[in-house]
Design an enzyme around this catalytic site. Structure first.
Site, PDB file in Angstrom:
ATOM      1  N   ASP A  68      -1.958 -38.142 -45.767  1.00  0.00           N
ATOM      2  CA  ASP A  68      -0.691 -38.609 -46.139  1.00  0.00           C
ATOM      3  C   ASP A  68       0.575 -37.726 -46.108  1.00  0.00           C
ATOM      4  O   ASP A  68       0.116 -36.395 -45.814  1.00  0.00           O
ATOM      5  CB  ASP A  68      -0.892 -39.363 -47.884  1.00  0.00           C
ATOM      6  CG  ASP A  68      -0.990 -38.016 -48.879  1.00  0.00           C
ATOM      7  OD1 ASP A  68      -0.989 -38.335 -49.874  1.00  0.00           O
ATOM      8  OD2 ASP A  68      -1.361 -37.110 -48.356  1.00  0.00           O
ATOM      9  N   TYR A  70       3.514 -35.131 -46.102  1.00  0.00           N
ATOM     10  CA  TYR A  70       3.890 -33.946 -47.122  1.00  0.00           C
ATOM     11  C   TYR A  70       4.837 -34.557 -48.199  1.00  0.00           C
ATOM     12  O   TYR A  70       5.570 -35.449 -47.905  1.00  0.00           O
ATOM     13  CB  TYR A  70       4.703 -33.033 -46.333  1.00  0.00           C
ATOM     14  CG  TYR A  70       4.000 -32.355 -45.324  1.00  0.00           C
ATOM     15  CD1 TYR A  70       2.884 -31.552 -45.464  1.00  0.00           C
ATOM     16  CD2 TYR A  70       4.438 -32.285 -43.829  1.00  0.00           C
ATOM     17  CE1 TYR A  70       2.115 -30.936 -44.353  1.00  0.00           C
ATOM     18  CE2 TYR A  70       3.796 -31.711 -42.959  1.00  0.00           C
ATOM     19  CZ  TYR A  70       2.585 -30.815 -43.285  1.00  0.00           C
ATOM     20  OH  TYR A  70       1.911 -30.380 -42.297  1.00  0.00           O
ATOM     21  N   PHE A  81       1.272 -34.170 -39.873  1.00  0.00           N
ATOM     22  CA  PHE A  81       1.100 -32.427 -39.910  1.00  0.00           C
ATOM     23  C   PHE A  81       2.479 -31.878 -39.641  1.00  0.00           C
ATOM     24  O   PHE A  81       2.622 -30.695 -39.587  1.00  0.00           O
ATOM     25  CB  PHE A  81      -0.004 -32.181 -39.078  1.00  0.00           C
ATOM     26  CG  PHE A  81      -1.514 -32.411 -39.237  1.00  0.00           C
ATOM     27  CD1 PHE A  81      -1.794 -31.472 -40.374  1.00  0.00           C
ATOM     28  CD2 PHE A  81      -2.084 -33.428 -38.848  1.00  0.00           C
ATOM     29  CE1 PHE A  81      -3.240 -31.726 -40.935  1.00  0.00           C
ATOM     30  CE2 PHE A  81      -3.615 -33.296 -39.435  1.00  0.00           C
ATOM     31  CZ  PHE A  81      -4.056 -32.659 -40.334  1.00  0.00           C
ATOM     32  N   HIS A 190     -11.067 -29.776 -41.686  1.00  0.00           N
ATOM     33  CA  HIS A 190      -9.718 -29.919 -41.753  1.00  0.00           C
ATOM     34  C   HIS A 190      -8.970 -28.421 -41.506  1.00  0.00           C
ATOM     35  O   HIS A 190      -9.618 -27.629 -42.125  1.00  0.00           O
ATOM     36  CB  HIS A 190      -9.272 -30.526 -43.161  1.00  0.00           C
ATOM     37  CG  HIS A 190      -8.021 -31.055 -43.483  1.00  0.00           C
ATOM     38  ND1 HIS A 190      -6.759 -30.064 -43.711  1.00  0.00           N
ATOM     39  CD2 HIS A 190      -7.500 -32.130 -43.293  1.00  0.00           C
ATOM     40  CE1 HIS A 190      -5.839 -30.809 -43.747  1.00  0.00           C
ATOM     41  NE2 HIS A 190      -6.109 -32.023 -43.612  1.00  0.00           N
TER      42      HIS A 190
END
Length: 227
Positions: A68, A70, A81, A190
């Protein structure tokens, strides 16, 4: 999102029209409108579909899947990202840049804006496209995942030879939506500081993506954000 159909690039509009007209999407819009009456919601409304507007369905070569947006002020701008110009790269993005340097010897950029990748065919897709300010994961379960799962299935159905980069267990769970007979899936932990040392560092997904694209006659991605 006050109109029936969001402002979205034409090839996506055509492919996803049924989703925009579905009851779950109407409920999603209503929930978002209620949220905005009480809370700040990121990214700003005009940027929610930036990933689609910068990377048409007909141009998708690779997909990077995030969870999701920031949730800090000024950070989210519709690309997973990524952060806008002038915003310091968050820790996961810093680790992505470290791996990029290790893999392709590309110097770590000071700028965390990944629009250059998006414009070359890298769909930077979050599974949830909005978030309440200061509250990570707050819009999960609102309906976005239904929509973005359909996006992944649409790419799988209508395109061929796309490289899906699935980082972390959440992203890897989406593998079942992808026809691996006609697409490529690269998996790694991740890039978060909590997990990057468990195999994200050293995964070499950037060079591997370009090798797969080259082997299939598609143009390679220029990952260098410094140029």
């Amino acid at each position: 999102m006050a109109t029936q159909t969001p402002k979205i690039e034409e090839s996506w509009h055509a492919a996803l029209q049924g989703e925009f007209n579905a009851p779950y999407f109407a409920a999603l819009k209503e929930s978002l409108q209620k949220e905005k009456q009480t809370y700040s919601v990121y990214p700003p409304g005009g940027l929610i579909f930036s990933a689609f507007n910068l990377t048409p369905l007909t141009a998708v070569k690779a997909v990077i899947l995030g969870q999701d947006p920031y949730h800090g002020k000024g950070q989210a701008h519709g690309l997973c990202f990524s952060v806008p110009d002038g915003v310091p790269p968050p820790p996961s993005l810093q680790n992505i840049f470290k791996e990029l340097y290790s893999d392709l010897n590309i110097p770590v950029p000071k700028n965390g804006n990944l629009e250059k990748w998006a414009k070359q065919g890298v769909l930077l897709l979050n599974a949830t496209l909005t978030v309440r300010a200061g509250n990570a994961g707050s819009h999960q379960g609102m309906g976005w995942e239904t929509f973005t799962d359909r996006v992944i299935q649409t790419i799988s159905d209508l395109r061929a030879g796309v490289v899906f980069l699935l980082w972390g267990k959440y992203a890897q769970a989406k593998r079942e939506l992808i026809n691996t007979d006609k697409h490529f899936v690269l998996t790694a932990p991740h890039p978060s500081p909590l997990s990057a040392n468990r195999g994200f560092f050293g995964c070499r997904h950037f060079s591997k993506t370009n090798q797969l694209l080259k082997e299939n006659g598609l143009g390679e991605i220029d990952w260098n954000l410094n140029s």
